[in-house]
Design an enzyme around this catalytic site. Structure first.
Site, PDB file in Angstrom:
ATOM      1  N   ASN A   1      60.906  35.182  61.794  1.00  0.00           N
ATOM      2  CA  ASN A   1      59.498  35.414  62.127  1.00  0.00           C
ATOM      3  C   ASN A   1      58.561  35.192  60.950  1.00  0.00           C
ATOM      4  O   ASN A   1      57.367  35.461  61.027  1.00  0.00           O
ATOM      5  CB  ASN A   1      59.323  36.827  62.716  1.00  0.00           C
ATOM      6  CG  ASN A   1      59.743  37.923  61.758  1.00  0.00           C
ATOM      7  OD1 ASN A   1      59.670  37.767  60.540  1.00  0.00           O
ATOM      8  ND2 ASN A   1      60.186  39.041  62.304  1.00  0.00           N
TER       9      ASN A   1
ATOM     10  N   ILE B   1      57.880  36.660  58.385  1.00  0.00           N
ATOM     11  CA  ILE B   1      57.091  37.783  57.867  1.00  0.00           C
ATOM     12  C   ILE B   1      58.013  38.806  57.204  1.00  0.00           C
ATOM     13  O   ILE B   1      59.089  39.119  57.737  1.00  0.00           O
ATOM     14  CB  ILE B   1      56.341  38.452  59.033  1.00  0.00           C
ATOM     15  CG1 ILE B   1      55.155  37.577  59.451  1.00  0.00           C
ATOM     16  CG2 ILE B   1      55.839  39.859  58.684  1.00  0.00           C
ATOM     17  CD1 ILE B   1      54.031  37.496  58.434  1.00  0.00           C
TER      18      ILE B   1
ATOM     19  N   SER C   1      95.632  43.094  39.117  1.00  0.00           N
ATOM     20  CA  SER C   1      95.225  44.235  38.294  1.00  0.00           C
ATOM     21  C   SER C   1      95.176  45.523  39.112  1.00  0.00           C
ATOM     22  O   SER C   1      95.569  46.578  38.647  1.00  0.00           O
ATOM     23  CB  SER C   1      93.832  43.993  37.697  1.00  0.00           C
ATOM     24  OG  SER C   1      93.819  42.823  36.893  1.00  0.00           O
TER      25      SER C   1
ATOM     26  N   HIS D   1      58.752  50.968  63.524  1.00  0.00           N
ATOM     27  CA  HIS D   1      58.574  49.527  63.371  1.00  0.00           C
ATOM     28  C   HIS D   1      58.497  48.840  64.731  1.00  0.00           C
ATOM     29  O   HIS D   1      59.535  48.655  65.395  1.00  0.00           O
ATOM     30  CB  HIS D   1      59.750  48.955  62.572  1.00  0.00           C
ATOM     31  CG  HIS D   1      59.961  49.649  61.249  1.00  0.00           C
ATOM     32  ND1 HIS D   1      60.532  50.892  61.137  1.00  0.00           N
ATOM     33  CD2 HIS D   1      59.654  49.270  59.975  1.00  0.00           C
ATOM     34  CE1 HIS D   1      60.574  51.250  59.862  1.00  0.00           C
ATOM     35  NE2 HIS D   1      60.054  50.286  59.140  1.00  0.00           N
TER      36      HIS D   1
ATOM     37  N   ASP E   1      64.882  38.490  58.068  1.00  0.00           N
ATOM     38  CA  ASP E   1      64.798  37.893  56.730  1.00  0.00           C
ATOM     39  C   ASP E   1      65.348  38.830  55.666  1.00  0.00           C
ATOM     40  O   ASP E   1      66.013  38.398  54.724  1.00  0.00           O
ATOM     41  CB  ASP E   1      63.337  37.586  56.397  1.00  0.00           C
ATOM     42  CG  ASP E   1      62.756  36.545  57.318  1.00  0.00           C
ATOM     43  OD1 ASP E   1      61.863  36.889  58.117  1.00  0.00           O
ATOM     44  OD2 ASP E   1      63.210  35.389  57.251  1.00  0.00           O
ATOM     45  N   GLY E   2      65.050  40.107  55.821  1.00  0.00           N
ATOM     46  CA  GLY E   2      65.474  41.073  54.808  1.00  0.00           C
ATOM     47  C   GLY E   2      66.978  41.060  54.592  1.00  0.00           C
ATOM     48  O   GLY E   2      67.470  40.955  53.470  1.00  0.00           O
TER      49      GLY E   2
ATOM     50  N   HIS F   1      82.863  47.796  31.057  1.00  0.00           N
ATOM     51  CA  HIS F   1      83.852  48.006  32.120  1.00  0.00           C
ATOM     52  C   HIS F   1      84.298  49.461  32.255  1.00  0.00           C
ATOM     53  O   HIS F   1      84.973  49.799  33.235  1.00  0.00           O
ATOM     54  CB  HIS F   1      85.098  47.141  31.859  1.00  0.00           C
ATOM     55  CG  HIS F   1      84.884  45.683  32.137  1.00  0.00           C
ATOM     56  ND1 HIS F   1      83.846  44.951  31.608  1.00  0.00           N
ATOM     57  CD2 HIS F   1      85.586  44.810  32.912  1.00  0.00           C
ATOM     58  CE1 HIS F   1      83.914  43.697  32.039  1.00  0.00           C
ATOM     59  NE2 HIS F   1      84.952  43.577  32.836  1.00  0.00           N
TER      60      HIS F   1
ATOM     61  N   HIS G   1      54.701  44.925  61.177  1.00  0.00           N
ATOM     62  CA  HIS G   1      56.130  45.178  60.895  1.00  0.00           C
ATOM     63  C   HIS G   1      56.449  46.660  61.003  1.00  0.00           C
ATOM     64  O   HIS G   1      57.364  47.056  61.724  1.00  0.00           O
ATOM     65  CB  HIS G   1      56.490  44.649  59.506  1.00  0.00           C
ATOM     66  CG  HIS G   1      57.723  45.280  58.921  1.00  0.00           C
ATOM     67  ND1 HIS G   1      58.991  44.856  59.216  1.00  0.00           N
ATOM     68  CD2 HIS G   1      57.880  46.344  58.081  1.00  0.00           C
ATOM     69  CE1 HIS G   1      59.868  45.602  58.586  1.00  0.00           C
ATOM     70  NE2 HIS G   1      59.225  46.516  57.880  1.00  0.00           N
TER      71      HIS G   1
ATOM     72  N   GLU H   1      82.210  42.651  45.364  1.00  0.00           N
ATOM     73  CA  GLU H   1      82.499  44.068  45.601  1.00  0.00           C
ATOM     74  C   GLU H   1      81.645  44.671  46.727  1.00  0.00           C
ATOM     75  O   GLU H   1      82.143  45.438  47.540  1.00  0.00           O
ATOM     76  CB  GLU H   1      82.271  44.888  44.311  1.00  0.00           C
ATOM     77  CG  GLU H   1      83.176  44.508  43.150  1.00  0.00           C
ATOM     78  CD  GLU H   1      82.710  43.253  42.424  1.00  0.00           C
ATOM     79  OE1 GLU H   1      81.561  42.803  42.688  1.00  0.00           O
ATOM     80  OE2 GLU H   1      83.475  42.730  41.608  1.00  0.00           O
TER      81      GLU H   1
ATOM     82  N   LEU I   1      69.170  47.369  54.309  1.00  0.00           N
ATOM     83  CA  LEU I   1      69.269  45.961  54.693  1.00  0.00           C
ATOM     84  C   LEU I   1      70.523  45.280  54.160  1.00  0.00           C
ATOM     85  O   LEU I   1      71.011  45.595  53.075  1.00  0.00           O
ATOM     86  CB  LEU I   1      67.994  45.235  54.247  1.00  0.00           C
ATOM     87  CG  LEU I   1      66.750  45.719  55.024  1.00  0.00           C
ATOM     88  CD1 LEU I   1      65.469  45.192  54.396  1.00  0.00           C
ATOM     89  CD2 LEU I   1      66.837  45.323  56.486  1.00  0.00           C
TER      90      LEU I   1
ATOM     91  N   HIS J   1      65.777  48.899  61.274  1.00  0.00           N
ATOM     92  CA  HIS J   1      64.459  49.514  61.480  1.00  0.00           C
ATOM     93  C   HIS J   1      63.901  49.145  62.863  1.00  0.00           C
ATOM     94  O   HIS J   1      62.984  49.788  63.344  1.00  0.00           O
ATOM     95  CB  HIS J   1      63.480  49.063  60.382  1.00  0.00           C
ATOM     96  CG  HIS J   1      63.392  47.576  60.259  1.00  0.00           C
ATOM     97  ND1 HIS J   1      64.226  46.838  59.458  1.00  0.00           N
ATOM     98  CD2 HIS J   1      62.571  46.683  60.851  1.00  0.00           C
ATOM     99  CE1 HIS J   1      63.923  45.549  59.560  1.00  0.00           C
ATOM    100  NE2 HIS J   1      62.923  45.429  60.406  1.00  0.00           N
TER     101      HIS J   1
ATOM    102  N   PHE K   1      83.200  48.961  38.897  1.00  0.00           N
ATOM    103  CA  PHE K   1      82.506  48.015  39.771  1.00  0.00           C
ATOM    104  C   PHE K   1      82.429  48.473  41.220  1.00  0.00           C
ATOM    105  O   PHE K   1      81.861  47.784  42.055  1.00  0.00           O
ATOM    106  CB  PHE K   1      83.041  46.595  39.575  1.00  0.00           C
ATOM    107  CG  PHE K   1      82.907  46.167  38.145  1.00  0.00           C
ATOM    108  CD1 PHE K   1      84.003  45.875  37.375  1.00  0.00           C
ATOM    109  CD2 PHE K   1      81.648  46.139  37.545  1.00  0.00           C
ATOM    110  CE1 PHE K   1      83.867  45.528  36.031  1.00  0.00           C
ATOM    111  CE2 PHE K   1      81.487  45.807  36.205  1.00  0.00           C
ATOM    112  CZ  PHE K   1      82.603  45.498  35.446  1.00  0.00           C
TER     113      PHE K   1
END
Lengths: 682, 682
Positions: free
Chosen positions: A187, A189, A386, A30, A157-158, A481, A263, A418, A118, A69, A445
């Site tokens: 950027n 993009i 819990s 990249h 952005d990711g 659950h 990219h 989580e 990401l 990346h 979870f």
């Protein structure tokens, strides 16, 4: 105000070209973000406190490349700053067994966190910041500011779209982590095209809503002063994390700059050449570093950082004289050692002790070791009462201004987050100083955090998941659950322990082995319902991950189980004995640890010539590895009283006995065929 | 302006008490949110368009209880509105095999989505809203507004903290989904205590940042007019989803009101009695419904909704006359049927066709069936050019004002939001009208969406994950991206297909079976690298999930594999033949489908007396179920060229041959002991 001159421009061009050369040589990678973010990297690194000559200095500034990346940029900076990466290593970018893999990995010199997936970097950076605040509050004294490092993050952005970062950044805002600074590469993009396609939210407003300070850099491509000023301003904001939205051109200088194609595809040869010419470099040469750039970074980063580190070393020496106990404790933690004999604090049980839920036994362990291990930090995703994860007498980790706790507190309220919690505990563990974080939620979870759990396993972060309500045993909450596939999932993930203790001794063993394991995360699955203390269990035996709980002279059948089903098998064995079927009971509290024992040991536990039947109220898939026959649940659970559900699925003494009888009968004439599961061709 | 009077107060009290009576009878469950949200439920339901006499009406308003633990409230409303829940069913709340499980499940009458795992409901509601917009844009005509329903969500603090909801709500804001209205139960309480402990962000500001309209209700406990006005205002906002922050007292009326203890514990007997007295009910009676309340809800909801539904039916009849083709298509979709003979569009291959990556073959399938199946909706988590998920000629689903697409578009740009995407496609599938959504990402990052994938399996949502870059075959991106445990995880999850096609015919089979499966989600794992078209593969055979690809008269060994390793085995078999070892090649593209075949068929594929060796570049754990010996990868991957990595782990012709020879030798004298894996005692 910093003066930036020609040398800075030359350095930035050098960084840019090293990065794109690496990508082009690999014909993979990249180039876009490295080209766009090189100026910011240059400005940031020349003012961070770190040094290749002080790689483990606990007070170094932490740099996290969340948009992992873009690592061609990181490797370039690391090389130029004198870290153990040669030009040849850069040339080996993305090649098998090189030091420069396609996404940065934690074990590499100068890499603070594994990134690539990401959202993980920025979220774990919140953990790095938490660790620093806690270390400072625990050890700093007047005149001895041992801990005051910042945590810096590059993110794109990711990362900001990923939910895990929303969770962690909301926590960071609540916790007022002024030591955390994120530079957001705005950027416009992403892979699909412009951010206008899907990411049109007002990012800075969202971060304001989280309680962050928000700044902007209009020209991240070339205005070094602007970048520098923003970072300084961010550092001055003491009680809020800061996000700096920095406008850049992805693939700056490339013919494809500003487009999504730059990219993740190497620059074409012509493009690369024109780029080099544009930056005043020889278009026919690659991996070029002018000596003055080496000298510059050596002075500005390596030597300056070494000076700070050396000063720190002297300060710490003085500190150890003035505060010998605290100093020794901090030194011990820096050396990555647990206190001598800490495990003597672990509770030990006998069969005459009462039946207790293993989630409660876990709480007893935590209470027992809490003061002995100041490196323990706990949290829960809003299930503290819990999960029973908060040690008695502990203080919450909270900004003092809230009056709910303080920075020396070791219990974090993570909220219903989580995945964010998983990334945060990864960061706390990665910080160093032997931090041993654990995070609580319902076992089912933990799956919400699968992304972070995987990174922990890949990176070897020694985190612990306190995962309660582990099965249909939780009862009425029902199938949404009740775990079925969860343990199979994580048993198939390399480098992670999946403990399911059957009683108190096994719970102590789970914590003992998990805390001793420096490079392997752990999930400890715990019951809501009471379990009896077992005859034959000891911490030592359980620490092998699998062992013979109760034996007979000549077993007709072996029942292997984990957790709550071990005592069920013990009871079934009594009934079977009355039918003249002698059963050996084997408990396998953790496949990972069991598999590490010698093959001879394992064969002694599961030998030739005896049918082996597994009993576990989870999916059967993972048990074919050890058993000839599997009694499990390959369906979703049910909502109802726990005892009714156990009955529904046949998990009663009678249900186990019936199946054991079937198995015994089926293999009676085939025993000579039965080989230990550990006698294989491969 | 609606007039609310005594009957409304009586109805609300009835709802509140039915809910807490259910929880108390079960001695389990969550009374807090039902007590707090009953007024809002009453106001909302008496103005929604739905009816127990029209349960499958495609234009009904959708109600989602995202805080699914509050389902005692939902069941009370469903009972009172005439849905198929008797008082006895309410009394059986949280009991085994009742119609009123601890969290609401999709298959129950009147339940639009399975909820319980926090964040899923609100996020899948975004999918419900997308589906409605698309249906409207596709079928509505002037004078025939067939589709215009709203989607309403109740959500609490927990759901809003979860990252999945951050992702989905950012998408909803970008998509300007004015048909989505969320009522946020702002009761300042979570399990750990007050929201001040961990959730102090400015929620409304965050939602503004996403592009939502934000409203507030100061008194959700008693001001019915305020609630009603807010809902009306929300409905008027056409181009933004709305979140209404509604102040309530958790556990309203209980002695523990406003405290975290009332969240998830039944009211104590005294408390329950005083509550009934407070509301003017007999403290000694339970499950009391005054006849006038039944009559009221029957008039306001059941009959009113039936009227709307009947009107709609007439409108649709007229529509079918005026627009026969569209009308027939919509009717077909409402009936849940695929078009006759749709599968004839699936591409068929022969061994002389070129080698193609299965991600590319997947794209060919999508292009082939896109026009035939208007119910297909696709999306990708910002990996469209890598996943190859966008059919040629398709239009993006975007607000027309963006000029990037329109509401009739069937390709959604989800951004880097795998979990949100997973929940969204769940919602699209749950909407009805035979929507068949698929979502694309890298296989490794399906794990980010594990929470949503599990709910899809539990609920039977027919979604498809187009999961490319399925192994070390992706090469340089390295171990952070290369799946190892992913398939094992989902193979252990009940009710989900995990396809890993080996060539073009198998890819067509994967889609065929996945689309025909009305109640089982599917993951289709696809390669980045080219794979040859295999001799012996057909859509029909592959549709069994496992089959003999190539046979020999008397197999000395059976090689079983999936995906890219099938052709590797084919090549290895040729070498083995030259060494006089005759290998049968079995392809298992989907364990789930294979396991559904008759036991005789499966034994014919994997019979007695032959050693079976699996070959797959993933974890070995799931293969012990079928194989005596497993050749796999129980470590993380590597960054490098794909061919180098395959070599590194031994996955070459020679590597397979060597291991097959070992296995053959090892079992030579044990063949009589080898039983088909399908001949078991249990």
């Amino acid at each position: 105000m910093t003066q930036f001159g020609d040398i800075d421009k030359l350095a930035i061009s050098t960084v840019r070209l090293l990065a794109v050369d690496a990508v082009c040589k690999a014909n993979s990678g990249h180039p876009g973000a490295p080209l766009g973010m090189a100026p910011a990297a240059h400005v940031l690194w020349t003012q961070m406190n770190l040094s290749s000559k002080c790689v483990d200095w606990v007070n170094r500034d932490r740099f996290v490349l969340s948009n992992g990346h873009a690592c061609a940029l990181l490797y370039a900076m690391l090389h130029l700053s004198g870290y153990d990466y040669s030009i040849e290593d850069l040339k080996q970018f993305r090649q098998l067994n090189s030091k420069t893999p396609g996404h940065p990995e934690f074990e590499l010199p100068g890499v603070e966190l594994t990134t690539g997936p990401l959202g993980q970097g920025i979220s774990s950076a919140v953990g790095l910041a938490i660790a620093q605040k806690n270390l400072a509050a625990t050890y700093n004294k007047p005149g001895f500011e041992l801990s005051n490092n910042f945590t810096y993050v590059f993110a794109g952005d990711g990362c900001l779209q990923e939910g895990v970062s929303s969770e962690a950044c909301s926590v960071a805002g609540h916790l007022q982590l002024g030591n955390l600074i994120v530079i957001y590469d705005d950027n416009h993009i992403t892979i699909d095209g412009g951010t206008n396609l899907s990411f049109t939210e007002d990012v800075l407003k969202r971060y304001e809503a989280y309680g962050w300070e928000t700044l902007s850099i209009a020209d991240g491509d070339s205005n070094l002063n602007e970048i520098s000023q923003a970072i300084l301003k961010a550092k001055q904001c003491k009680n809020k994390p800061t996000i700096i939205k920095m406008n850049t051109t992805i693939g700056f200088g490339s013919l494809s700059q500003g487009k999504e194609t730059v990219h993740g595809s190497p620059l074409k040869p012509d493009d690369l050449k024109q780029l080099k010419k544009k930056f005043g470099f020889d278009p026919e040469k690659s991996f070029v570093v002018p000596q003055e750039v080496y000298d510059f970074y050596n002075e500005k980063i390596t030597e300056r950082g070494l000076e700070e580190c050396t000063k720190w070393g002297k300060l710490f020496s003085e500190y150890k004289k003035k505060y010998p106990e605290l100093g020794a404790e901090l030194q011990r933690r820096i050396d990555g050692k647990l206190p001598a004999n800490w495990e003597s604090k672990l509770p030990v049980y006998t069969p005459s002790d009462p039946a207790i839920a293993t989630r409660k036994l876990s709480e007893v362990v935590l209470n027992s070791i809490w003061d002995t291990l100041p490196e323990l930090m706990g949290t829960s995703a809003d299930l503290t009462p819990s999960n029973l994860t908060r040690a008695k007498g502990s203080v919450d980790f909270q900004p003092p201004s809230t009056k709910l706790g303080d920075w020396s507190g070791r219990y974090i309220r993570c909220g219903v987050r989580e995945h964010g919690m998983g990334a945060i505990i990864n960061g706390i563990a990665a910080y160093g100083a032997n931090f041993k974080p654990y995070g609580g939620t319902f076992l089912n979870f933990v799956s919400y955090a699968a992304g972070a759990v995987r990174v922990a396993a890949l990176s070897g972060y020694p985190v612990i998941w306190v995962a309660t309500h582990d099965s249909i045993g939780l009862g009425e909450d029902g199938p949404t659950h009740q775990p079925i596939e969860t343990a199979t999932h994580f048993r198939a993930l390399p480098n992670i322990q999946v403990w399911r203790p059957a009683d108190g001794n096994e719970t102590s063993a789970a914590y003992k082995v998990s805390l001793e394991n420096k490079h392997t995360p752990s999930i400890i699955a715990l019951t809501r319902q009471n379990l009896p203390q077992l005859e034959g269990s000891t911490i030592e035996k359980a620490s092998k991950g699998g062992y013979i709980l109760q034996d007979v002279a000549k077993p007709d059948i072996i029942l292997i189980a984990s957790g709550s089903e071990v005592s069920l098998c013990v009871d079934a064995a009594k009934l079977l004995k009355s039918k003249n079927i002698n059963a050996r009971i084997v408990s396998i509290p953790d496949f990972f640890t069991f598999d590490k024992q010698s093959v001879d040991y394992r064969i002694s536990v599961l030998p030739d010539g005896v049918p082996i039947m597994s009993v576990e109220v989870w999916a059967t898939l993972s048990w074919h590895k050890y058993a000839h026959e599997c009694f499990g649940i390959d369906d979703f659970g049910r909502s109802g009283k726990a005892t009714d559900i156990y009955k529904y699925f046949g998990f009663t003494e009678q249900g186990v006995v019936e199946r054991a009888e079937k198995v015994h009968k089926f293999y009676q004439d085939k025993k000579v065929c039965l080989c230990s599961p550990f006698k294989k061709a491969l």
